[in-house]
Design a protein around this motif. Structure first.
Motif, mmCIF file in Angstrom:
data_model
loop_
_atom_site.group_PDB
_atom_site.id
_atom_site.type_symbol
_atom_site.label_atom_id
_atom_site.label_comp_id
_atom_site.label_asym_id
_atom_site.label_seq_id
_atom_site.Cartn_x
_atom_site.Cartn_y
_atom_site.Cartn_z
ATOM 1 N N TYR A 259 0.789 -1.320 -0.096
ATOM 2 C CA TYR A 259 0.019 0.141 -0.135
ATOM 3 C C TYR A 259 0.848 1.176 0.027
ATOM 4 C CZ TYR A 259 -4.770 -2.034 0.745
ATOM 5 O OH TYR A 259 -5.757 -2.534 0.482
ATOM 6 N N SER A 260 1.983 1.080 0.602
ATOM 7 C CA SER A 260 2.804 2.374 0.906
ATOM 8 C C SER A 260 3.545 2.713 -0.546
ATOM 9 C CB SER A 260 3.866 2.222 1.892
ATOM 10 O OG SER A 260 4.790 1.493 1.644
ATOM 11 N N TYR A 261 3.902 1.680 -1.223
ATOM 12 C CA TYR A 261 4.555 1.751 -2.677
ATOM 13 C C TYR A 261 3.530 2.350 -3.608
ATOM 14 C CZ TYR A 261 8.201 -1.359 -0.989
ATOM 15 O OH TYR A 261 9.270 -1.655 -0.156
ATOM 16 N N MET A 262 2.190 1.913 -3.414
ATOM 17 C CA MET A 262 1.170 2.400 -4.373
ATOM 18 C C MET A 262 0.833 3.752 -4.102
ATOM 19 S SD MET A 262 -1.280 -0.798 -3.486
ATOM 20 C CE MET A 262 -2.791 0.034 -4.314
ATOM 21 N N ILE A 263 0.879 4.419 -3.084
ATOM 22 C CA ILE A 263 0.578 5.785 -2.516
ATOM 23 C C ILE A 263 1.819 6.796 -2.678
ATOM 24 C CG2 ILE A 263 -0.037 7.193 -0.860
ATOM 25 C CD1 ILE A 263 -1.916 4.872 0.320
ATOM 26 N N LEU A 264 2.845 6.145 -2.119
ATOM 27 C CA LEU A 264 4.251 7.303 -2.035
ATOM 28 C C LEU A 264 5.129 6.985 -3.280
ATOM 29 C CD1 LEU A 264 4.554 7.013 2.051
ATOM 30 C CD2 LEU A 264 3.289 8.734 0.611
ATOM 31 N N GLY A 265 5.017 5.529 -3.694
ATOM 32 C CA GLY A 265 6.106 5.535 -4.739
ATOM 33 C C GLY A 265 7.387 5.169 -4.221
ATOM 34 N N ASN A 266 8.386 5.860 -5.140
ATOM 35 C CA ASN A 266 10.005 5.785 -4.720
ATOM 36 C C ASN A 266 10.210 6.439 -3.402
ATOM 37 O OD1 ASN A 266 9.776 8.426 -5.536
ATOM 38 N ND2 ASN A 266 10.908 8.075 -7.571
ATOM 39 N N LYS A 267 9.466 7.127 -2.564
ATOM 40 C CA LYS A 267 9.709 7.796 -1.450
ATOM 41 C C LYS A 267 9.956 6.684 -0.305
ATOM 42 C CE LYS A 267 6.660 11.646 -2.253
ATOM 43 N NZ LYS A 267 5.476 12.429 -1.497
ATOM 44 N N VAL A 268 9.249 5.473 -0.628
ATOM 45 C CA VAL A 268 9.413 4.597 0.344
ATOM 46 C C VAL A 268 10.853 3.719 0.433
ATOM 47 C CG1 VAL A 268 8.266 2.412 1.178
ATOM 48 C CG2 VAL A 268 6.935 3.997 0.098
ATOM 49 N N SER A 269 11.301 3.423 1.722
ATOM 50 C CA SER A 269 12.526 2.662 1.882
ATOM 51 C C SER A 269 11.981 1.428 2.375
ATOM 52 C CB SER A 269 13.381 3.425 2.988
ATOM 53 O OG SER A 269 14.377 2.451 3.420
ATOM 54 N N PRO A 270 12.775 0.248 2.098
ATOM 55 C CA PRO A 270 12.459 -1.054 2.491
ATOM 56 C C PRO A 270 12.842 -1.725 3.873
ATOM 57 C CG PRO A 270 14.417 -1.221 1.000
ATOM 58 C CD PRO A 270 13.917 0.305 1.050
ATOM 59 N N SER A 271 13.309 -0.209 4.552
ATOM 60 C CA SER A 271 13.943 -0.577 5.747
ATOM 61 C C SER A 271 12.944 -0.801 6.900
ATOM 62 C CB SER A 271 14.619 0.503 6.358
ATOM 63 O OG SER A 271 13.896 1.828 6.477
ATOM 64 N N SER A 272 13.096 -1.312 8.111
ATOM 65 C CA SER A 272 12.135 -1.699 9.214
ATOM 66 C C SER A 272 11.804 -0.229 9.863
ATOM 67 C CB SER A 272 12.552 -2.354 10.276
ATOM 68 O OG SER A 272 13.012 -3.695 9.944
ATOM 69 N N ASN A 273 12.702 0.532 9.730
ATOM 70 C CA ASN A 273 12.346 2.125 10.516
ATOM 71 C C ASN A 273 11.420 2.799 9.359
ATOM 72 O OD1 ASN A 273 13.159 4.356 12.049
ATOM 73 N ND2 ASN A 273 14.171 5.354 10.149
ATOM 74 N N SER A 274 11.608 2.582 8.182
ATOM 75 C CA SER A 274 10.441 3.108 7.237
ATOM 76 C C SER A 274 9.097 2.461 7.482
ATOM 77 C CB SER A 274 10.840 2.840 6.105
ATOM 78 O OG SER A 274 9.843 3.375 4.882
ATOM 79 N N LEU A 275 9.050 1.334 7.740
ATOM 80 C CA LEU A 275 7.582 0.772 8.379
ATOM 81 C C LEU A 275 7.100 1.265 9.738
ATOM 82 C CD1 LEU A 275 5.937 -1.394 7.190
ATOM 83 C CD2 LEU A 275 7.215 -3.280 8.264
ATOM 84 N N ASN A 276 8.054 1.505 10.554
ATOM 85 C CA ASN A 276 7.863 2.127 11.868
ATOM 86 C C ASN A 276 7.042 3.348 11.672
ATOM 87 O OD1 ASN A 276 8.603 -0.325 13.250
ATOM 88 N ND2 ASN A 276 10.581 0.808 13.563
ATOM 89 N N LYS A 277 7.712 4.218 10.526
ATOM 90 C CA LYS A 277 7.087 5.681 10.470
ATOM 91 C C LYS A 277 5.707 5.626 9.744
ATOM 92 C CE LYS A 277 11.723 7.827 9.935
ATOM 93 N NZ LYS A 277 12.479 8.680 9.065
ATOM 94 N N MET A 278 5.433 4.557 9.129
ATOM 95 C CA MET A 278 4.263 4.463 8.357
ATOM 96 C C MET A 278 3.111 4.487 9.511
ATOM 97 S SD MET A 278 4.758 1.687 5.381
ATOM 98 C CE MET A 278 6.243 1.579 4.525
#
Length: 323
Positions: A259-278
Motif C-alpha cells: 500500500y505504501s508503494y502504491m501511495i508514496l512510490g519511490n519515497k518508500v524505503s524497504p527498511s524496518s524504520n520506514s515501516l515504523n514511520k508509516m
C-alpha cells in the motif's frame, strides 16, 4: 450504533475469581476481544497444556487484566480482555474437552465435565462434549475452584490500547507488526488490518468480537483445529511466507509495504524504520498515507487491492504453480 459508556476508575479492582465463575461468564458472552490491538489465538497445544498443568498443581499464574464497560442500551457489563487472551482460551477450551493434559501417572486425561453443575443439560444441548479418559472428579472440582488473579478497570478506549502496548512492549509477547498495529490510529492501519483479514479469511463486520468467536477467526495449528487452515491461506499455499512468519503477522507487513508503494512510490524505503514511520502518527509518511486514503476512499483502495489479489490467485490456479 451502540456506543460504549466508560468511566475512568480511581483504583484498580483486583480480586481472585474462581475458574468456575469465569467459565460461567464465558458461556454468557461476557468476555470480548478488540481486534484492533489484540492478536489471534497463537498458543500451541503444548503451551496450553503447560498452563493448565500449572493450575492443576495449584501454582500461581500471572494477573489477568480486563476492562469493564456497558454498551448503550445494555444492562449487563462486558469485559474486554487487555491481557490474558491466550490463557483464558486455554482454560475454557480445556473445560470444553478440546485437548487433554498429562497427569501424574504419565497418561493424558480430559476435563471431567461432571464437575460442572448442569453438565448433563449442557452435554445434551451440545454446549459441552465429554471425551474418554476423564480426569478424576475431585481434581476437576479443585481446578474449578482455583482463583485466577483478575484485575478489572474502567478506562477509555485510548487508555486500553496504551495499557496493552505497555504490557506487550517488553519480552517476547507480540511481534513488531502486532505492536505497530496495536499502537496505530488512522485509516492506514485500518486499511492494512482489514485487507490482511480479508486475505486470511478472518474478516469481521465489527472490530470487537466475543471471546467464544476467536477460534473461528484464528489460524489452525498442529492438533488445534481452528477454523482457518493456515496451509490453505494465500501466503502459505503459494510459498510466500512460512508458518512462523505468518504467525508473526509478516503478511500485514507485506500488505503495508504494498500500500505504501502504491501511495508514496519511490519515497518508500524497504527498511524496518520506514515501516515504523508509516504507523507513527507524528511522521510525514503517516500523514501522507492517511490523507491519500481519506481522499481516495478506504473501501475503494481495498477493493482495488482485492481485485489484483484475486487475479494472482486465478493465475496460480490456472498454471498450477506458486511463488
Amino acid at each position: 450504533m451502540n456506543r460504549r459508556r466508560r468511566t475512568v476508575a480511581d483504583e484498580l479492582n483486583v480480586r481472585g475469581t474462581y475458574i468456575l465463575d469465569t467459565f460461567n461468564d464465558y458461556l454468557e458472552d461476557v468476555y470480548w476481544v478488540n481486534r484492533r490491538y489484540q492478536r489471534k489465538l497463537v498458543w500451541t497445544l503444548e503451551e496450553k497444556q503447560k498452563f493448565i498443568d500449572t493450575i492443576l498443581h495449584n501454582y500461581p499464574v500471572p494477573i489477568f487484566l480486563l476492562a469493564k464497560y456497558k454498551l448503550d442500551g445494555e444492562d449487563s457489563y462486558r469485559k474486554e480482555i487487555i491481557d490474558g487472551l491466550q490463557r483464558l482460551n486455554a482454560i475454557f477450551s480445556f473445560i470444553k474437552n478440546e485437548f487433554s493434559v498429562k497427569w501424574q501417572d504419565g497418561n493424558f486425561y480430559y476435563f471431567n465435565v461432571s464437575a460442572l453443575a448442569g453438565a448433563e443439560q449442557m452435554l445434551a444441548d451440545g454446549i459441552l462434549t465429554q471425551e474418554e479418559n476423564k480426569l478424576e472428579l475431585g481434581v476437576c472440582r479443585k481446578f474449578l475452584n482455583y482463583q485466577l488473579p483478575i484485575t478489572t478497570t474502567e478506562v477509555s478506549d485510548t487508555e486500553i490500547e496504551d495499557i496493552f502496548i505497555r504490557i506487550n512492549s517488553t519480552g517476547r509477547k507480540l511481534s513488531a507488526q502486532d505492536l505497530r498495529q496495536a499502537g496505530a490510529v488512522g485509516l492506514f492501519s485500518d486499511l492494512v488490518r482489514k485487507t490482511a483479514c480479508y486475505i486470511r479469511g478472518d474478516i469481521t463486520e465489527k472490530d470487537v468480537v466475543s471471546l467464544s468467536k476467536m477460534p473461528s477467526l484464528s489460524l489452525s495449528h498442529r492438533k488445534l483445529n481452528y477454523a482457518i487452515n493456515l496451509y490453505d491461506t494465500f501466503w502459505m499455499k503459494n510459498r510466500i511466507l512460512t508458518e512462523k512468519n505468518l504467525r508473526l503477522s509478516r503478511d500485514e507487513e507485506i500488505i503495508a509495504r504494498l500500500y505504501s508503494y502504491m501511495i508514496l512510490g519511490n519515497k518508500v524505503s524497504p527498511s524496518s524504520n520506514s515501516l515504523n514511520k508509516m504507523y507513527d502518527s507524528d511522521s510525514r509518511q503517516n500523514t501522507e498515507l492517511n490523507t491519500y486514503i481519506e481522499n481516495y476512499g478506504l473501501l475503494e483502495m481495498m477493493d482495488n487491492f482485492s481485485k489484483v489479489y484475486s487475479d494472482f490467485n486465478k493465475i496460480f490456479r490456472s498454471v498450477d504453480s506458486n511463488f
